[in-house]
Scaffold this motif. Sequence first.
Motif, PDB file in Angstrom:
ATOM      1  N   GLU A 126       0.767  -0.789   0.007  1.00 16.60           N
ATOM      2  CA  GLU A 126       0.377  -0.133   0.204  1.00 16.60           C
ATOM      3  C   GLU A 126       1.128   1.278  -0.378  1.00 16.60           C
ATOM      4  O   GLU A 126       1.032   2.508  -0.706  1.00 16.60           O
ATOM      5  N   ALA A 128       4.105   1.323  -0.851  1.00 18.22           N
ATOM      6  CA  ALA A 128       4.575   1.420  -2.308  1.00 18.22           C
ATOM      7  C   ALA A 128       3.538   1.658  -3.561  1.00 18.22           C
ATOM      8  O   ALA A 128       4.480   2.371  -4.643  1.00 18.22           O
ATOM      9  N   ALA A 129       2.409   1.840  -3.108  1.00 17.42           N
ATOM     10  CA  ALA A 129       1.300   2.716  -4.261  1.00 17.42           C
ATOM     11  C   ALA A 129       1.187   3.958  -3.824  1.00 17.42           C
ATOM     12  O   ALA A 129       0.515   4.613  -4.856  1.00 17.42           O
ATOM     13  N   GLY A 130       1.832   4.467  -3.243  1.00 17.21           N
ATOM     14  CA  GLY A 130       1.717   5.439  -3.240  1.00 17.21           C
ATOM     15  C   GLY A 130       0.501   6.146  -1.883  1.00 17.21           C
ATOM     16  O   GLY A 130      -0.179   6.721  -2.180  1.00 17.21           O
ATOM     17  N   ARG A 131      -0.380   5.434  -1.262  1.00 17.06           N
ATOM     18  CA  ARG A 131      -1.638   5.698   0.239  1.00 17.06           C
ATOM     19  C   ARG A 131      -1.494   6.266   0.784  1.00 17.06           C
ATOM     20  O   ARG A 131      -2.611   6.889   1.294  1.00 17.06           O
ATOM     21  N   THR A 161       9.624   4.428  -2.354  1.00 13.02           N
ATOM     22  CA  THR A 161       8.985   4.092  -3.706  1.00 13.02           C
ATOM     23  C   THR A 161       7.745   4.905  -4.176  1.00 13.02           C
ATOM     24  O   THR A 161       7.019   5.099  -5.115  1.00 13.02           O
ATOM     25  N   GLY A 162       7.075   4.988  -2.743  1.00 13.69           N
ATOM     26  CA  GLY A 162       5.849   5.182  -3.339  1.00 13.69           C
ATOM     27  C   GLY A 162       5.692   6.730  -3.492  1.00 13.69           C
ATOM     28  O   GLY A 162       4.729   7.661  -3.574  1.00 13.69           O
ATOM     29  N   SER A 164       6.604   8.890  -1.046  1.00  8.79           N
ATOM     30  CA  SER A 164       5.365   9.639   0.484  1.00  8.79           C
ATOM     31  C   SER A 164       6.687  10.736   1.297  1.00  8.79           C
ATOM     32  O   SER A 164       8.208  10.153   0.680  1.00  8.79           O
TER      33      SER A 164
END
Length: 323
Positions: A126, A128-131, A161-162, A164
């Motif tokens: 989550e 890494a998916a930019g949440r 990766t995301g 943040s």
Amino acid sequence: MTARSVLTFGEPLVAMVPSHPGAYCEGSPLTPYAAGAELNTAVGLVRLGVEAAFAAAVGQDPWGQLLIRQARAEGIDVRWVQESEAPTALLFKQWSGLQQATSVYYYRSTSPMAQGLWDVRPLAREVAAGRYRWVHATGITWMLGAQAREAADDLLDAARTGGSTVSFDVNIRYKLADKPAWRSLVDHVLPRLDWFFLGDEEAMALFGTKAADAVERAARGLGFLGQGVVVKWGAEGAQVSEGGRLTQVPACPVPRVVDTVGAGDGFNAGFIAGLMEGWPIEQAARLGAVVGAYAVTRVGDHTGYPSRAEALAELKGTEGVWR
């Protein structure tokens, strides 16, 4: 959960706090409070109106339930708090001696996170998916054990990766590791950070100075490529160094200091909240100072943290009447 949210992760504890100063004695009444640096920061954030999630592992025992209930009651997203058969971490606090100094005694070596009973893989996906717009951690998690260290590394890597923003408060606990181990940890994480927080005593121990610009220069020599460094000076306020540009803010005076534990975590919450709002560095640091000041007026790590309305009123120099 939107990309405006902050994620904090780390081991929560139940703090057993006596009802009066002095050394423990038979029959001394104790009150349980939710505690833990990263949980404190999450509490501070939601009270300031910032969405926050908290990730950890707790025991399937009354103390674990207390932590989950209190976090949920504050409005924190607790979907990433896992439950385990291992016992929840505890600490006992007392104030003793002529100066009524705070002493803390930890019982956390058999906790779920200390035993590696914490699976962060779903959360890391989550992140890494930019949440999450911001991810905040402290060095305590890395010092709980090899598996906790690996999990914390995975979450920081996922945050990078995301996309943040990543902040890290070293939060030295010498009962967990000695000074060389803490210095090694700082060297390890610095290249992954956007903001590096530490207290003045920690800065002196690790870098031989409490000046934020000097700490920033040393950090950049160790691979730090982030935005800046924050050194919290307690009753003297705080300094922020951003690319060598130094900002200093005073502490917010309080009539009586009850307990200083949790003040630094509160400062972190205020500073992060200010930057999430797009405020200038000085204003964000002043908000941090306000939250830290509120913290020291009450027993319990985060019990005294202000609401957004209270904090903004203090920033504007108004007293306000809260009913």
